[in-house]
Design an enzyme around this catalytic site. Sequence first.
Site, mmCIF file in Angstrom:
data_model
loop_
_atom_site.group_PDB
_atom_site.id
_atom_site.type_symbol
_atom_site.label_atom_id
_atom_site.label_comp_id
_atom_site.label_asym_id
_atom_site.label_seq_id
_atom_site.Cartn_x
_atom_site.Cartn_y
_atom_site.Cartn_z
ATOM 1 N N PHE A 15 8.612 1.749 -0.920
ATOM 2 C CA PHE A 15 9.576 0.845 0.800
ATOM 3 C C PHE A 15 10.280 0.236 0.174
ATOM 4 C CE2 PHE A 15 5.544 -1.603 0.453
ATOM 5 C CZ PHE A 15 6.018 -2.582 1.285
ATOM 6 N N ALA A 43 7.567 -2.363 -8.615
ATOM 7 C CA ALA A 43 7.953 -1.305 -7.705
ATOM 8 C C ALA A 43 7.782 -1.811 -6.002
ATOM 9 C CB ALA A 43 8.079 -0.064 -8.143
ATOM 10 N N LYS A 44 7.925 -1.292 -5.517
ATOM 11 C CA LYS A 44 7.849 -1.818 -3.894
ATOM 12 C C LYS A 44 6.918 -0.396 -3.797
ATOM 13 C CE LYS A 44 9.166 -4.241 -0.591
ATOM 14 N NZ LYS A 44 8.330 -5.574 -0.453
ATOM 15 N N VAL A 45 5.151 0.069 -4.092
ATOM 16 C CA VAL A 45 4.473 0.740 -3.384
ATOM 17 C C VAL A 45 3.493 0.141 -3.004
ATOM 18 C CG1 VAL A 45 2.671 2.660 -4.850
ATOM 19 C CG2 VAL A 45 4.922 1.195 -5.971
ATOM 20 N N TYR A 94 -0.177 -2.826 -1.614
ATOM 21 C CA TYR A 94 -0.090 -3.735 -0.830
ATOM 22 C C TYR A 94 -1.345 -4.255 -0.069
ATOM 23 C CZ TYR A 94 4.696 -5.537 -1.125
ATOM 24 O OH TYR A 94 5.895 -5.411 -2.080
#
Length: 297
Positions: free
Chosen positions: A39, A154-156, A160
């Site tokens: 994202f 990377a915004k995996v 989060y």
Amino acid sequence: MYYNDNTIIYYNGEFLKATDAKATTNMYSQSLHYGNGVFEGIRAYETSKGTRIFKAYDHYKRLKYGAEVMNIEFDYTEEELTRITYELLEKNGFKDAYIRPIITTGANMSLTTSTETNLIIQCWEWGKYMGDKLLKVKTSKFQRPNPKSCFVEAKVTGHYINSILSTNEAKQAGYDEALLLDMNGNVAECSGANVFMQKDGKLYTPPRGHIMAGITRATVIDLCKEAGIPIEEKHFTLEELKDADACFFTGTAAEVVGLQSLDDYQFPLAWEKSHGYQLMKLYKEEVLELRKQAKAV
């Protein structure tokens, strides 16, 4: 808070109401079961020349990078994604908004990436994520993930969980936010933002490698260079940070926000006299394109 009966989202080539059943979560989605999705967090600002998405290309380039390293099939270009997002903002009547594109993966209970992918782009009106007041921060018992365990830049979606754990820990202890160290005991970042410290008139921020390479972070570094503020990317310890004059966080959702304290340490320099305060104002001018207008005069 995020949507109502009239909210429009983009879903796989269509503009749909957020409440449309077609846009609901696939119960067998690999993103839901394993956290395999990527994202972005992007902001659009109302400027004197209309609504402008700040650094849309950079954000969508990072989204595509995340899909690539996670082996998620994705063939949109940065230009296509930007055009779609402007159209989405217009359909929702937003001039100033937070934008959340997400690529989810389809049904696959094995541990190889699903070949089915979905693109969803949502937007809503959202103030500064961490607010405007100075933050009381707690050092977390949780570490920033080891870069050999995943792709930390990377915004995996699954990454989060680390941020949720550290934020819950901090808030349950009466603090506003959490600070995470890396596997070597150096300062890494906040639960959802990058960190800068000021010492003897100079700024320091952790280098890439163990951190999310924030787009706001990169913008602030550029602003420092333009404003003549000395800055260095280097590793520093928690003990060094607790000897700093001032500290601030940067992120798309948070923008630039100052710290009041870290654990039992109170930062001694008044926020209004710090580089962070100056950069907070310069950053706002940058996103509103006021600096660009001033240069043109």
